[in-house]
Design a protein around this motif. Structure first.
Motif, PDB file in Angstrom:
ATOM      1  N   VAL A 107       0.859  -1.180   0.000  1.00 45.76           N
ATOM      2  CA  VAL A 107       0.000   0.000   0.000  1.00 45.76           C
ATOM      3  C   VAL A 107       0.899   1.235   0.000  1.00 45.76           C
ATOM      4  N   PHE A 108       0.577   2.178  -0.866  1.00 44.83           N
ATOM      5  CA  PHE A 108       1.357   3.405  -1.011  1.00 44.83           C
ATOM      6  C   PHE A 108       0.492   4.614  -0.688  1.00 44.83           C
ATOM      7  N   ASN A 109       1.133   5.673  -0.204  1.00 50.85           N
ATOM      8  CA  ASN A 109       0.429   6.940  -0.028  1.00 50.85           C
ATOM      9  C   ASN A 109       0.582   7.777  -1.300  1.00 50.85           C
ATOM     10  N   GLN A 110       0.087   9.004  -1.262  1.00 51.01           N
ATOM     11  CA  GLN A 110       0.100   9.888  -2.428  1.00 51.01           C
ATOM     12  C   GLN A 110       1.505  10.315  -2.844  1.00 51.01           C
ATOM     13  N   HIS A 111       2.499  10.082  -2.001  1.00 52.17           N
ATOM     14  CA  HIS A 111       3.894  10.402  -2.329  1.00 52.17           C
ATOM     15  C   HIS A 111       4.644   9.178  -2.857  1.00 52.17           C
ATOM     16  N   ASP A 112       3.888   8.097  -3.158  1.00 58.74           N
ATOM     17  CA  ASP A 112       4.465   6.825  -3.613  1.00 58.74           C
ATOM     18  C   ASP A 112       5.394   6.210  -2.585  1.00 58.74           C
ATOM     19  N   GLU A 113       5.136   6.502  -1.303  1.00 57.21           N
ATOM     20  CA  GLU A 113       5.884   5.893  -0.209  1.00 57.21           C
ATOM     21  C   GLU A 113       5.099   4.682   0.287  1.00 57.21           C
ATOM     22  N   PRO A 114       5.754   3.521   0.443  1.00 60.09           N
ATOM     23  CA  PRO A 114       5.031   2.372   0.989  1.00 60.09           C
ATOM     24  C   PRO A 114       4.664   2.609   2.449  1.00 60.09           C
ATOM     25  N   VAL A 115       3.410   2.329   2.791  1.00 60.59           N
ATOM     26  CA  VAL A 115       2.955   2.503   4.167  1.00 60.59           C
ATOM     27  C   VAL A 115       2.599   1.169   4.827  1.00 60.59           C
ATOM     28  N   MET A 116       2.317   0.143   4.022  1.00 60.86           N
ATOM     29  CA  MET A 116       1.978  -1.173   4.568  1.00 60.86           C
ATOM     30  C   MET A 116       2.266  -2.228   3.513  1.00 60.86           C
ATOM     31  N   SER A 117       2.641  -3.415   3.976  1.00 61.73           N
ATOM     32  CA  SER A 117       2.783  -4.548   3.061  1.00 61.73           C
ATOM     33  C   SER A 117       2.284  -5.805   3.756  1.00 61.73           C
ATOM     34  N   MET A 118       1.841  -6.736   2.952  1.00 60.64           N
ATOM     35  CA  MET A 118       1.394  -8.026   3.487  1.00 60.64           C
ATOM     36  C   MET A 118       1.426  -9.054   2.369  1.00 60.64           C
ATOM     37  N   VAL A 119       1.514 -10.300   2.776  1.00 63.16           N
ATOM     38  CA  VAL A 119       1.353 -11.408   1.846  1.00 63.16           C
ATOM     39  C   VAL A 119       0.039 -12.063   2.222  1.00 63.16           C
ATOM     40  N   SER A 120      -0.880 -12.100   1.263  1.00 64.14           N
ATOM     41  CA  SER A 120      -2.200 -12.658   1.552  1.00 64.14           C
ATOM     42  C   SER A 120      -2.370 -13.989   0.843  1.00 64.14           C
ATOM     43  N   ASN A 121      -3.187 -14.823   1.447  1.00 72.17           N
ATOM     44  CA  ASN A 121      -3.510 -16.131   0.906  1.00 72.17           C
ATOM     45  C   ASN A 121      -4.976 -16.112   0.512  1.00 72.17           C
ATOM     46  N   GLY A 122      -5.250 -16.335  -0.758  1.00 72.42           N
ATOM     47  CA  GLY A 122      -6.626 -16.275  -1.241  1.00 72.42           C
ATOM     48  C   GLY A 122      -7.116 -17.635  -1.697  1.00 72.42           C
ATOM     49  N   LEU A 123      -8.381 -17.878  -1.455  1.00 72.59           N
ATOM     50  CA  LEU A 123      -9.048 -19.068  -1.977  1.00 72.59           C
ATOM     51  C   LEU A 123      -9.881 -18.638  -3.173  1.00 72.59           C
ATOM     52  N   ILE A 124      -9.883 -19.462  -4.214  1.00 71.59           N
ATOM     53  CA  ILE A 124     -10.607 -19.110  -5.430  1.00 71.59           C
ATOM     54  C   ILE A 124     -11.177 -20.371  -6.069  1.00 71.59           C
ATOM     55  N   ALA A 125     -12.350 -20.242  -6.663  1.00 74.47           N
ATOM     56  CA  ALA A 125     -13.001 -21.384  -7.310  1.00 74.47           C
ATOM     57  C   ALA A 125     -12.208 -21.830  -8.533  1.00 74.47           C
ATOM     58  N   VAL A 126     -12.250 -23.134  -8.771  1.00 73.74           N
ATOM     59  CA  VAL A 126     -11.646 -23.746  -9.948  1.00 73.74           C
ATOM     60  C   VAL A 126     -12.743 -23.848 -11.017  1.00 73.74           C
ATOM     61  N   ARG A 127     -12.406 -23.504 -12.237  1.00 69.82           N
ATOM     62  CA  ARG A 127     -13.393 -23.549 -13.321  1.00 69.82           C
ATOM     63  C   ARG A 127     -13.899 -24.975 -13.534  1.00 69.82           C
ATOM     64  N   ASP A 128     -12.976 -25.936 -13.551  1.00 72.73           N
ATOM     65  CA  ASP A 128     -13.353 -27.333 -13.801  1.00 72.73           C
ATOM     66  C   ASP A 128     -12.804 -28.211 -12.674  1.00 72.73           C
ATOM     67  N   PRO A 129     -13.602 -28.425 -11.611  1.00 74.35           N
ATOM     68  CA  PRO A 129     -13.134 -29.225 -10.479  1.00 74.35           C
ATOM     69  C   PRO A 129     -12.802 -30.673 -10.823  1.00 74.35           C
ATOM     70  N   ASP A 130     -13.332 -31.161 -11.955  1.00 77.54           N
ATOM     71  CA  ASP A 130     -13.067 -32.558 -12.347  1.00 77.54           C
ATOM     72  C   ASP A 130     -11.770 -32.719 -13.126  1.00 77.54           C
ATOM     73  N   ALA A 131     -11.144 -31.604 -13.497  1.00 75.15           N
ATOM     74  CA  ALA A 131      -9.857 -31.673 -14.211  1.00 75.15           C
ATOM     75  C   ALA A 131      -8.809 -32.223 -13.265  1.00 75.15           C
ATOM     76  N   PRO A 132      -7.863 -33.008 -13.788  1.00 74.19           N
ATOM     77  CA  PRO A 132      -6.803 -33.553 -12.922  1.00 74.19           C
ATOM     78  C   PRO A 132      -5.989 -32.449 -12.266  1.00 74.19           C
ATOM     79  N   ILE A 133      -5.551 -32.709 -11.050  1.00 78.61           N
ATOM     80  CA  ILE A 133      -4.701 -31.769 -10.332  1.00 78.61           C
ATOM     81  C   ILE A 133      -3.269 -32.019 -10.759  1.00 78.61           C
ATOM     82  N   GLU A 134      -2.632 -30.961 -11.282  1.00 76.74           N
ATOM     83  CA  GLU A 134      -1.240 -31.082 -11.715  1.00 76.74           C
ATOM     84  C   GLU A 134      -0.338 -31.133 -10.496  1.00 76.74           C
ATOM     85  N   SER A 135       0.699 -31.937 -10.575  1.00 77.79           N
ATOM     86  CA  SER A 135       1.634 -32.002  -9.454  1.00 77.79           C
ATOM     87  C   SER A 135       2.941 -31.339  -9.751  1.00 77.79           C
TER      88      SER A 135
END
Length: 154
Positions: A126-154
């Protein structure tokens, strides 16, 4: 609609525009983080902040508002999040600041136990109006798979 299959590791994006107001800083702090430097000008002036500053948790909430707006705009098939890693408040956020977000997808994988969903990790800065970073984080997101029956790649 964007699904797991549409997420590209290394993809970068920039989005958001959030104007931080004095009223919102005080309202949030009085409800959730009632420390004097988030509530009172004189008390804040006596700290390393130098003036009234937003709670770090408020900065997280403002960031979340921008993240959700971006997900809605891109019609992402999001399913929530199991958490955030490496949250850092880098610089104070003050009333009058305008925030924005830059993000990068770091990795992704299909869930072994829940084949209908994928998990992706992204870094948000996250940056302010001076392009200075004010916060950072690494987030973990869950998202739907288009085709749940497709094989899972390893």
């Amino acid at each position: 609609m964007d699904y797991f299959e549409d997420i590209a590791v290394g993809k970068k994006s920039s989005f958001g525009h959030y104007e931080v107001t004095r009223e919102e800083v005080i309202d949030f702090a009085s409800k959730y983080d009632p420390q004097p430097f988030h509530l009172d000008d004189d008390a804040a002036a006596q700290t390393h902040f130098g003036r009234l500053s937003a709670s770090g948790w408020h900065t997280c909430a403002m960031t979340m508002a921008m993240l959700v707006e971006n997900m809605k705009e891109h019609k992402q098939a999001g399913l929530g999040s199991p958490g955030v890693d490496n949250l850092r408040w880098i610089k104070p956020v003050y009333p009058g600041d305008t925030l924005r977000v830059e993000s990068e997808v770091l990795e992704k994988r299909r869930s072994q136990s829940r084949p209908e969903m994928g998990i992706f990790k992204s870094r948000a800065t996250v940056f302010n109006q001076h392009d200075e970073p004010v916060m950072s984080m690494v987030s973990n997101g869950l998202i739907a798979v288009r085709d749940p029956d497709a094989p899972i790649e390893s």
